[in-house]
Design an enzyme around this catalytic site. Structure first.
Site, PDB file in Angstrom:
ATOM      1  N   LYS A  13       0.829  -1.210   0.000  1.00  0.00           N
ATOM      2  CA  LYS A  13       0.000   0.000   0.000  1.00  0.00           C
ATOM      3  C   LYS A  13       0.864   1.261   0.000  1.00  0.00           C
ATOM      4  O   LYS A  13       0.632   2.184  -0.765  1.00  0.00           O
ATOM      5  CB  LYS A  13      -0.899   0.047   1.248  1.00  0.00           C
ATOM      6  CG  LYS A  13      -1.849  -1.116   1.393  1.00  0.00           C
ATOM      7  CD  LYS A  13      -2.699  -0.989   2.656  1.00  0.00           C
ATOM      8  CE  LYS A  13      -1.907  -1.004   3.958  1.00  0.00           C
ATOM      9  NZ  LYS A  13      -1.186  -2.265   4.216  1.00  0.00           N
ATOM     10  N   ARG A  88      -9.127   1.310   8.630  1.00  0.00           N
ATOM     11  CA  ARG A  88      -8.762  -0.076   8.928  1.00  0.00           C
ATOM     12  C   ARG A  88      -9.882  -0.807   9.640  1.00  0.00           C
ATOM     13  O   ARG A  88      -9.735  -1.991   9.956  1.00  0.00           O
ATOM     14  CB  ARG A  88      -7.539  -0.082   9.830  1.00  0.00           C
ATOM     15  CG  ARG A  88      -6.232  -0.334   9.081  1.00  0.00           C
ATOM     16  CD  ARG A  88      -5.140  -0.446  10.123  1.00  0.00           C
ATOM     17  NE  ARG A  88      -3.974  -1.132   9.671  1.00  0.00           N
ATOM     18  CZ  ARG A  88      -2.895  -0.543   9.153  1.00  0.00           C
ATOM     19  NH1 ARG A  88      -2.874   0.748   8.960  1.00  0.00           N
ATOM     20  NH2 ARG A  88      -1.859  -1.263   8.822  1.00  0.00           N
ATOM     21  N   ARG A 127      11.711  -5.439   4.872  1.00  0.00           N
ATOM     22  CA  ARG A 127      11.313  -4.027   4.761  1.00  0.00           C
ATOM     23  C   ARG A 127      12.250  -3.149   5.590  1.00  0.00           C
ATOM     24  O   ARG A 127      12.606  -3.481   6.706  1.00  0.00           O
ATOM     25  CB  ARG A 127       9.872  -3.846   5.237  1.00  0.00           C
ATOM     26  CG  ARG A 127       9.506  -2.369   5.393  1.00  0.00           C
ATOM     27  CD  ARG A 127       8.043  -2.105   5.243  1.00  0.00           C
ATOM     28  NE  ARG A 127       7.244  -2.615   6.342  1.00  0.00           N
ATOM     29  CZ  ARG A 127       5.922  -2.463   6.413  1.00  0.00           C
ATOM     30  NH1 ARG A 127       5.262  -1.858   5.425  1.00  0.00           N
ATOM     31  NH2 ARG A 127       5.252  -2.957   7.430  1.00  0.00           N
ATOM     32  N   ARG A 160      11.412  -1.899  11.359  1.00  0.00           N
ATOM     33  CA  ARG A 160      10.363  -1.561  12.320  1.00  0.00           C
ATOM     34  C   ARG A 160      10.196  -2.649  13.369  1.00  0.00           C
ATOM     35  O   ARG A 160      10.225  -3.832  13.043  1.00  0.00           O
ATOM     36  CB  ARG A 160       9.035  -1.356  11.572  1.00  0.00           C
ATOM     37  CG  ARG A 160       8.920   0.026  10.957  1.00  0.00           C
ATOM     38  CD  ARG A 160       7.787   0.142   9.971  1.00  0.00           C
ATOM     39  NE  ARG A 160       6.524  -0.415  10.452  1.00  0.00           N
ATOM     40  CZ  ARG A 160       5.404  -0.371   9.747  1.00  0.00           C
ATOM     41  NH1 ARG A 160       5.379   0.187   8.539  1.00  0.00           N
ATOM     42  NH2 ARG A 160       4.302  -0.897  10.228  1.00  0.00           N
ATOM     43  N   ARG A 171      -0.600  -9.160  13.349  1.00  0.00           N
ATOM     44  CA  ARG A 171      -1.149  -8.112  12.495  1.00  0.00           C
ATOM     45  C   ARG A 171      -1.989  -8.707  11.371  1.00  0.00           C
ATOM     46  O   ARG A 171      -2.992  -8.122  10.968  1.00  0.00           O
ATOM     47  CB  ARG A 171      -0.015  -7.252  11.934  1.00  0.00           C
ATOM     48  CG  ARG A 171       0.637  -6.412  13.034  1.00  0.00           C
ATOM     49  CD  ARG A 171       1.950  -5.859  12.606  1.00  0.00           C
ATOM     50  NE  ARG A 171       1.811  -4.899  11.533  1.00  0.00           N
ATOM     51  CZ  ARG A 171       2.806  -4.519  10.754  1.00  0.00           C
ATOM     52  NH1 ARG A 171       4.014  -5.041  10.914  1.00  0.00           N
ATOM     53  NH2 ARG A 171       2.598  -3.635   9.812  1.00  0.00           N
TER      54      ARG A 171
END
Ligand code: ADP
Ligand code: ADP
Ligand code: ZN
Length: 213
Positions: A13, A88, A127, A160, A171
């Protein structure tokens, strides 16, 4: 043009929102980025949000909705925006719709970037994020020119805390329970568009451009 990016954590996204932002001159509004900037600056909002983020849970709607509505009321959002990571939950979507309706406005596109759970863990562990400018990289799929340094602003990149495999599993569960129902919500409103998010990021972007064109 008001665009919402839907998809699992790690679906791409943010990557696609940034490309849309550049091509169409729309601000890229990410609630995750706003929370991370608050954590970095040690604000009360940041302290509160961090508790939930570290656990892989959603930040409560009351907090999230307020920061989002404040953000899109700013001048640069007058002609539209790309929302990444908001809404969300169904209540968040309803609040946004209500606020837009009051302005005689609406969401134009909700783009669902479809990526199965199997691909997600791999994406997240690679990431790397820039907390200064919000840029996102991947050690294999989107490497920086200099390892560990943001191409756009020169800041140091981080892995992160919530991208660890244990947290990513939480998640994904939260995503399926609380966020996935938004696909049907926007389909019913007639604004849902689906793209295959498993292909190369430039190919994903081409599909999005053909939808927006
Ligand atoms: P990702 O890029 O993996 O989709 P984000 O950066 O959008 O993740 O969000 C990171 C975390 O910030 C979420 O796991 C959640 O705790 C919090 N968060 C971000 N946006 C929202 C939102 N709209 N509602 C509730 N929590 C949010
Ligand atoms: P989200 O905002 O949905 O959480 P990101 O845009 O941050 O997702 O992407 C998650 C990770 O996967 C990042 O490291 C990003 O560079 C990488 N990525 C994004 N799109 C693709 C793609 N199409 N193919 C491979 N990796 C991708
Ligand atoms: Zn940066």
């Amino acid at each position: 043009m008001k665009i919402i990016m839907l998809g699992a954590p790690g679906a791409g996204k943010g990557t696609q929102a940034e490309m849309i932002s550049e091509k169409y001159g729309l601000p890229h509004v990410s609630t995750g980025d706003i929370f991370r900037a608050n954590i970095k600056n040690g604000t009360e909002l940041g302290k509160e949000a961090k508790k939930y983020m570290d656990a892989g849970q959603l930040v409560p709607d009351e907090l999230t909705v307020k920061i989002l509505l404040d953000r899109v009321a700013q001048d640069d959002c007058k002609n539209g925006y790309v929302l990444d990571g908001f809404p969300r939950t169904i209540p968040q979507a309803e609040v946004l719709d209500k606020a837009l309706t009051e302005l005689g406005d609406k969401v134009d596109y909700a783009i669902n970037v479809d990526v199965p759970d199997e691909n997600i863990i791999n994406r997240m562990s690679g990431r790397r994020a820039c907390v200064t400018c919000g840029a996102t990289y991947h050690v294999v799929y989107a490497p920086t020119k200099v390892e560990g340094i943001c191409d756009k602003c020169g800041s140091e990149l981080i892995l992160r805390d919530d991208d660890k495999p244990e947290t990513v599993k939480n998640r994904l569960e939260v995503y399926h329970k609380q966020t996935q129902p938004l696909i049907e919500y926007y389909d019913k409103k007639g604004v849902l568009k689906e793209v295959d998010g498993t292909v190369d990021m430039n190919e994903v972007f081409n599909s999005i451009v053909s939808i927006l064109a």
